[in-house]
Motif scaffolding. Structure first.
Motif, short mmCIF file in Angstrom:
data_model
loop_
_atom_site.label_atom_id
_atom_site.label_comp_id
_atom_site.label_asym_id
_atom_site.label_seq_id
_atom_site.Cartn_x
_atom_site.Cartn_y
_atom_site.Cartn_z
N GLY A 3 -9.32 -12.17 -12.99
CA GLY A 3 -10.33 -12.24 -14.04
C GLY A 3 -9.74 -12.73 -15.34
O GLY A 3 -8.60 -13.15 -15.39
N ALA A 4 -10.49 -12.66 -16.42
CA ALA A 4 -10.02 -13.13 -17.73
C ALA A 4 -9.51 -11.99 -18.57
O ALA A 4 -9.90 -10.85 -18.38
N ALA A 5 -8.63 -12.28 -19.54
CA ALA A 5 -7.99 -11.24 -20.34
C ALA A 5 -8.72 -10.94 -21.62
O ALA A 5 -9.40 -11.76 -22.17
N ALA A 6 -8.53 -9.70 -22.12
CA ALA A 6 -9.08 -9.33 -23.42
C ALA A 6 -8.07 -8.56 -24.23
O ALA A 6 -7.49 -9.07 -25.15
N ARG A 7 -7.80 -7.29 -23.90
CA ARG A 7 -6.83 -6.53 -24.68
C ARG A 7 -5.88 -5.77 -23.77
O ARG A 7 -6.02 -5.81 -22.56
N GLY A 8 -4.90 -5.07 -24.32
CA GLY A 8 -3.79 -4.53 -23.54
C GLY A 8 -3.94 -3.15 -22.96
O GLY A 8 -4.46 -2.25 -23.57
N THR A 9 -3.44 -2.96 -21.72
CA THR A 9 -3.40 -1.66 -21.09
C THR A 9 -2.19 -1.58 -20.18
O THR A 9 -1.60 -2.59 -19.84
N ALA A 10 -1.84 -0.38 -19.73
CA ALA A 10 -0.76 -0.23 -18.76
C ALA A 10 -1.16 0.77 -17.72
O ALA A 10 -1.75 1.78 -18.02
N THR A 11 -0.85 0.48 -16.44
CA THR A 11 -1.28 1.34 -15.37
C THR A 11 -0.14 1.61 -14.40
O THR A 11 0.45 0.67 -13.89
N ASN A 12 0.15 2.88 -14.14
CA ASN A 12 1.14 3.25 -13.15
C ASN A 12 0.40 3.94 -12.01
O ASN A 12 -0.34 4.87 -12.23
N ALA A 13 0.62 3.46 -10.78
CA ALA A 13 -0.14 3.99 -9.66
C ALA A 13 0.55 3.67 -8.35
O ALA A 13 1.57 2.99 -8.34
N THR A 14 -0.04 4.12 -7.23
CA THR A 14 0.51 3.83 -5.91
C THR A 14 -0.35 2.78 -5.23
O THR A 14 -1.57 2.86 -5.22
N VAL A 15 0.28 1.75 -4.64
CA VAL A 15 -0.48 0.68 -4.00
C VAL A 15 -1.06 1.16 -2.69
O VAL A 15 -0.34 1.54 -1.78
N ALA A 16 -2.41 1.14 -2.57
CA ALA A 16 -3.05 1.58 -1.34
C ALA A 16 -3.36 0.40 -0.44
O ALA A 16 -3.35 0.49 0.77
N GLU A 17 -3.65 -0.74 -1.04
CA GLU A 17 -3.96 -1.91 -0.24
C GLU A 17 -3.60 -3.14 -1.05
O GLU A 17 -3.72 -3.17 -2.27
N PRO A 19 0.83 -1.21 0.00
CA PRO A 19 0.00 0.00 0.00
C PRO A 19 0.86 1.26 0.00
O PRO A 19 1.84 1.36 0.73
N GLY A 20 0.47 2.24 -0.85
CA GLY A 20 1.18 3.49 -0.95
C GLY A 20 2.31 3.48 -1.96
O GLY A 20 2.89 4.53 -2.24
N THR A 21 2.61 2.32 -2.53
CA THR A 21 3.68 2.23 -3.51
C THR A 21 3.23 2.80 -4.85
O THR A 21 2.10 2.57 -5.29
N TYR A 22 4.11 3.54 -5.48
CA TYR A 22 3.80 4.11 -6.80
C TYR A 22 4.28 3.12 -7.85
O TYR A 22 5.46 2.73 -7.87
N VAL A 23 3.37 2.67 -8.71
CA VAL A 23 3.70 1.65 -9.70
C VAL A 23 3.19 2.02 -11.08
O VAL A 23 2.39 2.94 -11.25
N GLY A 24 3.64 1.25 -12.06
CA GLY A 24 3.12 1.36 -13.41
C GLY A 24 2.84 -0.05 -13.88
O GLY A 24 3.63 -0.95 -13.64
N THR A 25 1.68 -0.26 -14.51
CA THR A 25 1.39 -1.60 -15.00
C THR A 25 0.84 -1.58 -16.41
O THR A 25 -0.05 -0.80 -16.74
N THR A 26 1.42 -2.42 -17.25
CA THR A 26 0.90 -2.62 -18.59
C THR A 26 -0.12 -3.74 -18.50
O THR A 26 0.17 -4.76 -17.89
N ALA A 27 -1.31 -3.54 -19.07
CA ALA A 27 -2.37 -4.53 -18.87
C ALA A 27 -3.32 -4.60 -20.06
O ALA A 27 -3.21 -3.81 -20.99
N VAL A 28 -4.24 -5.57 -20.01
CA VAL A 28 -5.26 -5.71 -21.05
C VAL A 28 -6.64 -5.75 -20.41
O VAL A 28 -6.83 -6.40 -19.39
N PRO A 29 -7.62 -5.04 -20.97
CA PRO A 29 -8.98 -5.03 -20.40
C PRO A 29 -9.60 -6.43 -20.41
O PRO A 29 -9.40 -7.21 -21.33
N GLN A 30 -10.37 -6.73 -19.38
CA GLN A 30 -11.08 -8.00 -19.27
C GLN A 30 -12.59 -7.78 -19.40
O GLN A 30 -13.06 -6.65 -19.24
N PRO A 31 -13.35 -8.84 -19.68
CA PRO A 31 -14.81 -8.71 -19.85
C PRO A 31 -15.52 -8.07 -18.66
O PRO A 31 -16.54 -7.41 -18.82
N ASP A 32 -14.98 -8.27 -17.45
CA ASP A 32 -15.64 -7.70 -16.26
C ASP A 32 -15.23 -6.26 -15.99
O ASP A 32 -15.61 -5.68 -14.97
#
Length: 228
Positions: free
Chosen positions: A139-153, A80-93
């Motif tokens: 969850g299940a994968a669909a397409r790509g994304t990336a997210t940089n953020a801080t871990v809160a929990e 929690p509180g860590t600043y991160v970046g993540t590359t990811a793909v959207p899922q159906p949910d």
């Protein structure tokens, strides 16, 4: 009447020029590419890289190019509180499935904060820089994304973690499977650009056919960073 015809002709020419210019811009945007391999030679702002396929590629570094180093990390860094970046793909949910997670040092907090498209990774992918607000399910994968953020929990989930990443103006839920690469990212200077070092270069083709790079990352102490 002649004047009106000339005006209409000029307008058409201006419109055509604008369309051509727009096409050139769009083409330039699609020409950004990733080059991964080992540094062979550094000569001022010229970098020669030997790819895994054995091809020698020469890249010109921009005057203000951005340089970082990456090293291996694990899920214990997703606190929690860590600043991160993540590359990811959207899922159906509606959640995102991580392809890679970058953990930033405190000195780099706020780097690229937000959520945006990142086609250079894979079609449909995005990048989000933010702070981890929480961690949970999968969850299940669909397409790509990336997210940089801080871990809160961080709430460990079966087979991985689910992070809620908060950034100015929004948040994203990202599922991080156990096999997803987690790397530490640190700022670096040109001293890391030495022959033999593994590098990932993001370069764009120029009108004269050369490649120009504004961003690259080098593996620290022999680490081979994922090419994202």
């Amino acid at each position: 009447m002649v004047k009106n015809i000339m005006n209409r002709g000029s307008a058409r020419l201006l419109l055509l020029a604008a369309l051509v210019a727009g096409g050139d811009i769009a083409l330039a945007q699609t020409q950004t590419q990733k080059i991964t391999g080992d540094i062979v030679r550094v000569d001022g702002l010229r970098l020669e890289v030997k790819t895994a396929g054995g091809q020698a590629v020469t890249v010109k570094l921009a005057d203000n190019f951005r340089l970082s180093v990456r090293s291996a990390a694990d899920a214990t860094k997703l606190a929690p509180g860590t600043y991160v970046g993540t590359t990811a793909v959207p899922q159906p949910d509606g959640t995102l499935l991580a392809r890679e997670v970058h953990v930033f040092p405190e000195s780099m907090r706020g780097t690229g904060e937000g959520h945006r498209a990142m086609d250079v990774a894979e079609p449909g992918s995005t990048m989000t820089n933010a702070t981890i607000a929480s961690v949970g399910g999968r969850g299940a994968a669909a397409r790509g994304t990336a997210t940089n953020a801080t871990v809160a929990e961080d709430s460990g989930a079966s087979g991985g973690h689910t992070l809620t990443l908060a950034y100015k103006g929004g948040e994203k839920v990202v599922v991080v499977p156990v096999n997803v690469p987690i790397v530490m990212v640190e700022p670096a200077d040109r001293s890391v650009l030495v022959p033999g070092a593994h590098v990932v270069v993001y370069a764009a083709a120029q009108p004269d056919g050369t490649l120009a790079a504004e961003r690259l990352t080098v593996g620290k102490n022999g680490f081979v960073p994922p090419p994202l």
